[in-house]
Design an enzyme around this catalytic site. Structure first.
Site, PDB file in Angstrom:
ATOM      1  CD  GLU A   1      -2.699  -1.293   2.498  1.00 36.25           C
ATOM      2  OE1 GLU A   1      -3.933  -1.398   2.435  1.00 36.25           O
ATOM      3  OE2 GLU A   1      -2.067  -1.290   3.582  1.00 36.25           O
TER       4      GLU A   1
ATOM      5  N   GLY B   1     -11.999  -3.427   3.231  1.00 37.55           N
ATOM      6  CA  GLY B   1     -13.068  -4.316   2.798  1.00 37.55           C
ATOM      7  C   GLY B   1     -14.377  -3.555   2.700  1.00 37.55           C
TER       8      GLY B   1
ATOM      9  CG  MET C   1      -7.839  -5.842  10.204  1.00 41.87           C
ATOM     10  SD  MET C   1      -6.883  -7.353   9.986  1.00 41.87           S
ATOM     11  CE  MET C   1      -6.771  -7.927  11.680  1.00 41.87           C
ATOM     12  CD  GLU C   2      -4.644  -1.964   9.303  1.00 46.34           C
ATOM     13  OE1 GLU C   2      -4.309  -3.157   9.422  1.00 46.34           O
ATOM     14  OE2 GLU C   2      -5.369  -1.519   8.368  1.00 46.34           O
TER      15      GLU C   2
ATOM     16  CG  ASP D   1     -10.732  -8.509  -1.052  1.00 49.35           C
ATOM     17  OD1 ASP D   1     -10.744  -9.498  -1.790  1.00 49.35           O
ATOM     18  OD2 ASP D   1      -9.708  -7.857  -0.757  1.00 49.35           O
TER      19      ASP D   1
END
Length: 242
Positions: free
Chosen positions: A19, A88, A183-184, A207
C-alpha cells in the site's frame, strides 16, 4: 539569519508495504526516516502533490497502527493524518474500487453494550470518532478529481478480525450505514484525535465482505492502492493551494 522551520507534513498511514509503494513512488526527493520499530514498519519523507509528506507503513492491526501513529504524530508534528490503502467493503451496495472517505469511525468488534455503551464503543471512549467536517469535504473533493473513481463517505469500522461472509451480516445489523471494514483506521483516528491532530481516511475497497450474487467481489491490491494514492495525492495538492 534565523532558521526557518520546515512545514508541518502530511502523515500518511498505510498498513502494508504494497500500500505504501504507489505513494512513495509519487514522492519527490524521497528519503527514508528512521523509525523506532522493526520491519515492516518504515517511513519515507518527500513532497507529495507539492506538500511535505511522510508515508509510514505501520504494520497490520490495531496495536501496530496505534504505535506507529503515536510515534508519527509525536515525532513529526504533522498538520494532518491520512489513512490510505485498501479496505473491505461492508455495505451491501458498495462496489470494489470505491474510495471510502472516512467521516466517522468505530470499533467493529467492541461490545460493552451490557454496561450501557453503544455498539463499537469502548468504555471511557467516544461512541464515534469523527473526522473534522472541513477535511472530510476536502478529501471527498480530492477523491472525485479522479473521473474513474466511485466515492462514498461515511462510517468506517476497524478491529482485529477479518470480516468474512459469516461476520458481515451481523455487523451490518449492528452498524447500519457502515461502509467498510479494516484493521487500522479507527485506531489511527482515535490516536490523532487524542493527540489533537486532524484526521481523515481515503481507503479504496479491494474485497467485499459477503458479496451478493452477481457482484464483482475482488480487485487486485495494486489497482485499489493506486486509486487510494491518487486521491491522497490530490488531497495533498489541495493543501498547497489552500
Amino acid at each position: 539569519m534565523p532558521e526557518t522551520s520546515a512545514p508541518a507534513p502530511l502523515l500518511v498511514l498505510v498498513a502494508m508495504p504494497e500500500e505504501a509503494a504507489p505513494l512513495t513512488s509519487r514522492l519527490e526527493d524521497p528519503a527514508p526516516v528512521e523509525v523506532p520499530f522493526p520491519a515492516p514498519v518504515a517511513a519515507v519523507r518527500g513532497r507529495l502533490g507539492g506538500s511535505e509528506a511522510v508515508v509510514v507503513t505501520t504494520g497490520i492491526g490495531v496495536a501496530a497502527a496505534t504505535a506507529a501513529a503515536t510515534w508519527g504524530v509525536l515525532a513529526l508534528s504533522p498538520a494532518l493524518v491520512v489513512a490510505a490503502g485498501s479496505c473491505g467493503g461492508l455495505a451491501a451496495d458498495v462496489e470494489v474500487g470505491t474510495v471510502i472517505v472516512g467521516e466517522s469511525f468505530a470499533w467493529s468488534i467492541a461490545d460493552a453494550t451490557a454496561f450501557g455503551y453503544a455498539p463499537g464503543q469502548l468504555p471511557g471512549g467516544p461512541e464515534r470518532v469523527h473526522a473534522p467536517a472541513d477535511w472530510v469535504d476536502r478529501a471527498e473533493r480530492a477523491a472525485r478529481t479522479d473521473p474513474a473513481a466511485q466515492v462514498r463517505r461515511g462510517l468506517m469500522l476497524s478491529g482485529d478480525a477479518f470480516v468474512t461472509a459469516p461476520l458481515a451480516d451481523p455487523m451490518r445489523e449492528r452498524f447500519p450505514g457502515a461502509l467498510s471494514a479494516d484493521m487500522e483506521t479507527t485506531a489511527s483516528a482515535r490516536t490523532a484525535e487524542a493527540l489533537g491532530v486532524p484526521f481523515v481516511a481515503l481507503r479504496a475497497v479491494s474485497d467485499l465482505c459477503g458479496p451478493v450474487a452477481g457482484q464483482q467481489f475482488h480487485l487486485e491490491l495494486d489497482q485499489v492502492t493506486e486509486t487510494s494514492a491518487r486521491a491522497v495525492e490530490a488531497l495533498a495538492g489541495s493543501v498547497v493551494q489552500a
